[in-house]
Design an enzyme around this catalytic site. Structure first.
Site, PDB file in Angstrom:
ATOM      1  N   CYS A   1       0.980  -1.269  -0.029  1.00 13.55           N
ATOM      2  CA  CYS A   1      -0.027   0.078  -0.108  1.00 13.55           C
ATOM      3  C   CYS A   1       0.913   1.450  -0.048  1.00 13.55           C
ATOM      4  CB  CYS A   1      -0.838   0.059   1.283  1.00 13.55           C
ATOM      5  SG  CYS A   1      -0.069  -0.465   2.780  1.00 13.55           S
TER       6      CYS A   1
ATOM      7  N   GLU B   1       7.717   0.041  10.944  1.00 13.87           N
ATOM      8  CA  GLU B   1       6.645  -0.898  10.969  1.00 13.87           C
ATOM      9  C   GLU B   1       6.995  -2.269  10.616  1.00 13.87           C
ATOM     10  OE1 GLU B   1       4.982  -2.297   7.888  1.00 13.87           O
ATOM     11  OE2 GLU B   1       5.542  -0.879   6.418  1.00 13.87           O
TER      12      GLU B   1
ATOM     13  N   GLN C   1       5.105  -8.607   3.849  1.00 14.65           N
ATOM     14  CA  GLN C   1       4.841  -8.468   2.572  1.00 14.65           C
ATOM     15  C   GLN C   1       5.938  -8.700   1.554  1.00 14.65           C
ATOM     16  OE1 GLN C   1       3.712  -4.585   3.335  1.00 14.65           O
ATOM     17  NE2 GLN C   1       1.533  -4.976   3.384  1.00 14.65           N
TER      18      GLN C   1
ATOM     19  N   GLY D   1      -3.854 -12.748   4.728  1.00 10.15           N
ATOM     20  CA  GLY D   1      -2.419 -12.381   4.579  1.00 10.15           C
ATOM     21  C   GLY D   1      -1.881 -11.929   5.674  1.00 10.15           C
TER      22      GLY D   1
ATOM     23  N   GLY E   1      -3.682  -9.267   7.547  1.00 11.43           N
ATOM     24  CA  GLY E   1      -4.890  -9.681   7.829  1.00 11.43           C
ATOM     25  C   GLY E   1      -4.519 -10.489   9.318  1.00 11.43           C
TER      26      GLY E   1
END
Length: 398
Positions: free
Chosen positions: A49, A104, A110, A181, A184
């Protein structure tokens, strides 16, 4: 020449374009993965994102143009890096220094998901695989040995803070999570830890949703149009975290209960102009800024660690490059051993093969050490010369 000089990256992030545009760009760039196994060079594509990035190895100029063309009208905003600069950038991405929330941890999950998928499809391979693997390992090390991730750990954490500040105690809310994922899964655990009692997890692979739900005491649901409507009817808050190039929530049913939808999808999971408050990434930035100010003192420490890690990567690349060349060399040695064995009989074949390996392994270790010490070009020249001088037995025609 240091091997890292062959590394190339093209990057566009939330700093260069609005976050909603990153989704459109990501779709175009990710399409390269369909043809990447047939590329003459390795690739690693990272779409989150916050960013759309391409890493490649030993890139000829036509491939550079092909990569940049995927960014369409935003190609002039793409930041191109090469060599050590590209390696440092990837390390800082893995460490969370290049994220909206400094330090983060979502980015690590990811990166690993993209890495595992692209290695399996033979897109990320050879020496580029070494670089990405080391970067992921570095990201984990940084979070263990510094305070860069102390406090909220990702955008999911920020969104939970937003929900609590907006809607109060989580124990009074029914909460849906679309997508199981890395983002989530992290959300599900953190929501449970923060006191949420009624959590619904929707995922395309129902077994994965069920596994996570059983682990935290939630309810698993398949991900389809009917279950999304049911979730919007049952839940006060819905987090959308799926990877989808089309919106997953396009409308809400007339008798919906949902009052807040948090869109953390890649790209955006939620259509515009819904009759419900939709939280986008930009809405989380003020909360991120709050915590970023507390982490500033850790940044220089992490950057110093990254500079040291670049040297480690260069050594790892040298070792791997020699291993690749020696693998080819050993194949030739095995051919010669087999030919000698055929001449001497079956039992002698095993003996010859074993003797050849015992003779060559000390050479292998010595050459690796020389490569790690910065003599990679000399080592590669020795191996290439040796292969040229080696006489390969012709296959028997009998």
């Amino acid at each position: 020449m240091p091997l890292l000089e062959k590394l190339f990256s093209a990057s566009i992030t939330f700093r260069e374009v609005p976050t909603e545009k990153l989704g459109e760009l990501g779709r175009s760039v990710m399409e390269m993965l369909g043809v990447a196994p047939y590329f003459p060079i390795p690739l690693y594509v990272l779409h989150t994102c916050n960013r759309v990035e391409v890493y490649a190895w030993d890139v000829p100029q036509p491939i550079v143009h092909a990569v940049l063309s995927r960014y369409g009208g935003y190609a002039d905003r793409v930041v191109v890096r090469r060599g050590t600069e590209a390696a440092l950038h990837l390390l800082e991405v893995a460490a969370g220094l290049d994220s909206m929330l400094i330090g983060e941890t979502d980015i690590l999950g990811q990166m690993e998901e993209a890495f595992d998928s692209q290695v399996k499809s033979h897109v990320t391979r050879d020496l580029l695989k070494v670089v990405v693997e080391r970067a992921i390992r570095f990201g984990k090390m940084v979070r263990t040995n510094t305070n860069i991730s102390r406090g909220p750990r990702g955008l999911g954490s920020l969104s939970i803070i937003y929900v609590k500040e907006t809607m109060g105690d989580l124990s009074n809310l029914s909460i849906g999570i679309i997508g199981a994922g890395s983002v989530g899964q992290g959300l599900a655990k953190e929501l449970k830890d923060e006191g949420a009692r009624r959590i619904y997890i929707l995922n395309r692979t129902f077994e994965k949703a069920k596994e996570i739900a059983e682990r935290i005491g939630a309810t698993a649901m398949p991900l389809n149009r009917e279950s999304i409507d049911e979730c919007l009817k049952k839940c006060d808050v819905v987090f959308a975290t799926a990877t989808s190039f089309e919106p997953i929530i396009k409308e809400v049913p007339p008798n919906h209960k949902v009052r807040l939808i948090v869109d953390l999808g890649v790209p955006m999971n939620v259509s515009n102009n819904l009759p419900v408050k939709v939280v986008r990434l930009d809405d989380l930035k003020p909360i991120a800024d709050r915590y970023n100010s507390e982490r500033l003192q850790e940044i220089q420490k992490v950057k110093a660690m990254a500079l040291e890690e670049v040297e480690n990567i260069e050594r790892a690349l040298a070792r791997r490059a020699v291993e690749i060349e020696l693998g080819e060399y050993m194949r030739l040695v095995a051919l010669i051993s087999q030919e000698e064995g055929r001449r001497a009989g079956a039992n002698a074949s095993l003996a010859a093969n074993s003797a050849a390996k015992r003779a060559v392994l000390p050479l292998i270790e010595a050459l690796k050490k020389h490569a790690e010490s910065g003599n990679i070009e000399t080592v590669m020249q020795i191996l290439n010369d040796a292969k040229r001088l080696m006489k390969i037995p012709q296959a028997s025609t009998s």
